[in-house]
Design an enzyme around this catalytic site. Structure first.
Site, PDB file in Angstrom:
ATOM      1  N   ASP A 103       0.842  -1.164   0.171  1.00  0.00           N
ATOM      2  CA  ASP A 103       0.005  -0.011  -0.037  1.00  0.00           C
ATOM      3  C   ASP A 103       0.746   1.343   0.239  1.00  0.00           C
ATOM      4  O   ASP A 103       2.141   1.477   0.071  1.00  0.00           O
ATOM      5  CB  ASP A 103      -1.098   0.062   1.025  1.00  0.00           C
ATOM      6  CG  ASP A 103      -0.373   0.135   2.661  1.00  0.00           C
ATOM      7  OD1 ASP A 103       0.678   0.588   2.826  1.00  0.00           O
ATOM      8  OD2 ASP A 103      -0.905  -0.201   3.386  1.00  0.00           O
ATOM      9  N   TYR A 104       0.230   2.314  -0.271  1.00  0.00           N
ATOM     10  CA  TYR A 104       0.659   3.513  -0.208  1.00  0.00           C
ATOM     11  C   TYR A 104       1.783   4.059   0.857  1.00  0.00           C
ATOM     12  O   TYR A 104       2.897   4.584   0.603  1.00  0.00           O
ATOM     13  CB  TYR A 104      -0.071   4.630  -0.401  1.00  0.00           C
ATOM     14  CG  TYR A 104       0.343   6.069  -0.737  1.00  0.00           C
ATOM     15  CD1 TYR A 104       0.580   6.459  -1.878  1.00  0.00           C
ATOM     16  CD2 TYR A 104       0.531   7.017   0.491  1.00  0.00           C
ATOM     17  CE1 TYR A 104       0.998   7.891  -2.177  1.00  0.00           C
ATOM     18  CE2 TYR A 104       0.977   8.389  -0.011  1.00  0.00           C
ATOM     19  CZ  TYR A 104       0.930   8.563  -1.154  1.00  0.00           C
ATOM     20  OH  TYR A 104       1.476  10.126  -1.417  1.00  0.00           O
TER      21      TYR A 104
END
Length: 254
Positions: A103-104
């Site tokens: 994820d980011y």
């Protein structure tokens, strides 16, 4: 003769599952005829296969490892113009795609390839390839919490499978603990949710191993090609994990 979705995946179009979506949505043509049914067999040496009107071309297989920085999207492109992992692959001419996701806010080891079959092998829910993370969490984490993580914790989508967890570092001044944790299943954002469930939210998360593959000293934002030995070891790990590891399937346990 081979299945159409397999030929597309081997050509580096996308993972096999994504290629199946392309077929059912009418984006694929064989000899100028739209094919929407899965399981159709083709001869890649004789048939003209197109995706969105463009003929596919066979390309050499590429296998890369990137040390993904925080604040980068795990995608080949982004319509909003944000940084994506392929921005960190200067000199790579092949169209490669991430294997799974980080994820980011998660950094660390990410595999990219144009081999759809290989990507599918590593991410298929039945192949519980272990992923190992260094999780920096809030609080001085007690040993009993590690025991809960090892036994499995209850999330909103059910109990997690047993994990491996141990202390990596403790910083009493910052009131933080670093835990090395290995997960054998792939629920969405699983590592973060597990630590939230035991009341120690994640501050920083870094993936350091994917199966037998280690991030090692690869600098942040840099990539390197995998060796043939590493690719084979990943294939063998996936085959072994399909038989041995417990738990439910999913995506990537961040």
């Amino acid at each position: 003769m081979e299945r159409l979705q397999k030929v597309l995946a081997q050509a580096g179009i996308a993972s096999r599952r994504k290629c199946e979506e392309y077929i059912t949505s009418g984006r694929v043509q064989v000899n100028d005829v739209v094919v929407r049914e899965l399981g159709v067999k083709v001869d890649p040496a004789a048939d003209v296969i197109k995706v969105d009107g463009r003929a596919i071309k066979a390309q050499s297989k590429t296998y890369l490892m990137l040390n993904k920085p925080k604040g980068v999207i795990t995608s080949a492109t982004d319509p909003e113009g944000r940084k994506v992992v392929t921005d960190f692959l200067p000199g790579v001419k092949e169209r490669v795609y991430p294997v799974g996701r980080l994820d980011y806010d998660t950094e660390g080891l990410l595999i990219l390839t144009n081999d759809g079959e290989f990507a599918n092998l590593l991410t298929h829910p039945r192949n519980h390839v272990p992923r190992t993370y260094l999780a920096t969490v809030k609080g001085n984490l007690h040993g009993s919490v590690l025991d809960k993580l090892k036994a499995g914790v209850k999330l909103d989508d059910g109990m997690t499978a047993p994990a491996e967890a141990d202390y990596y570092d403790i910083n009493p001044d910052k009131n933080e603990t670093v835990v090395v944790i290995t997960i054998f299943e792939g629920r969405n954002r699983q590592v973060r949710r597990m630590f939230e469930a035991v009341h120690h939210p994640v501050i920083r998360l870094k993936r350091v191993m994917f199966g037998p593959l280690e991030l090692g000293g690869l600098p942040r934002g840099k990539y390197r090609a995998l060796t043939e030995k590493e690719v084979q070891a990943l294939r063998e790990e996936a085959a072994a994990a399909a038989v041995q590891a417990p738990g439910a399937g999913g995506t990537d346990p961040q």
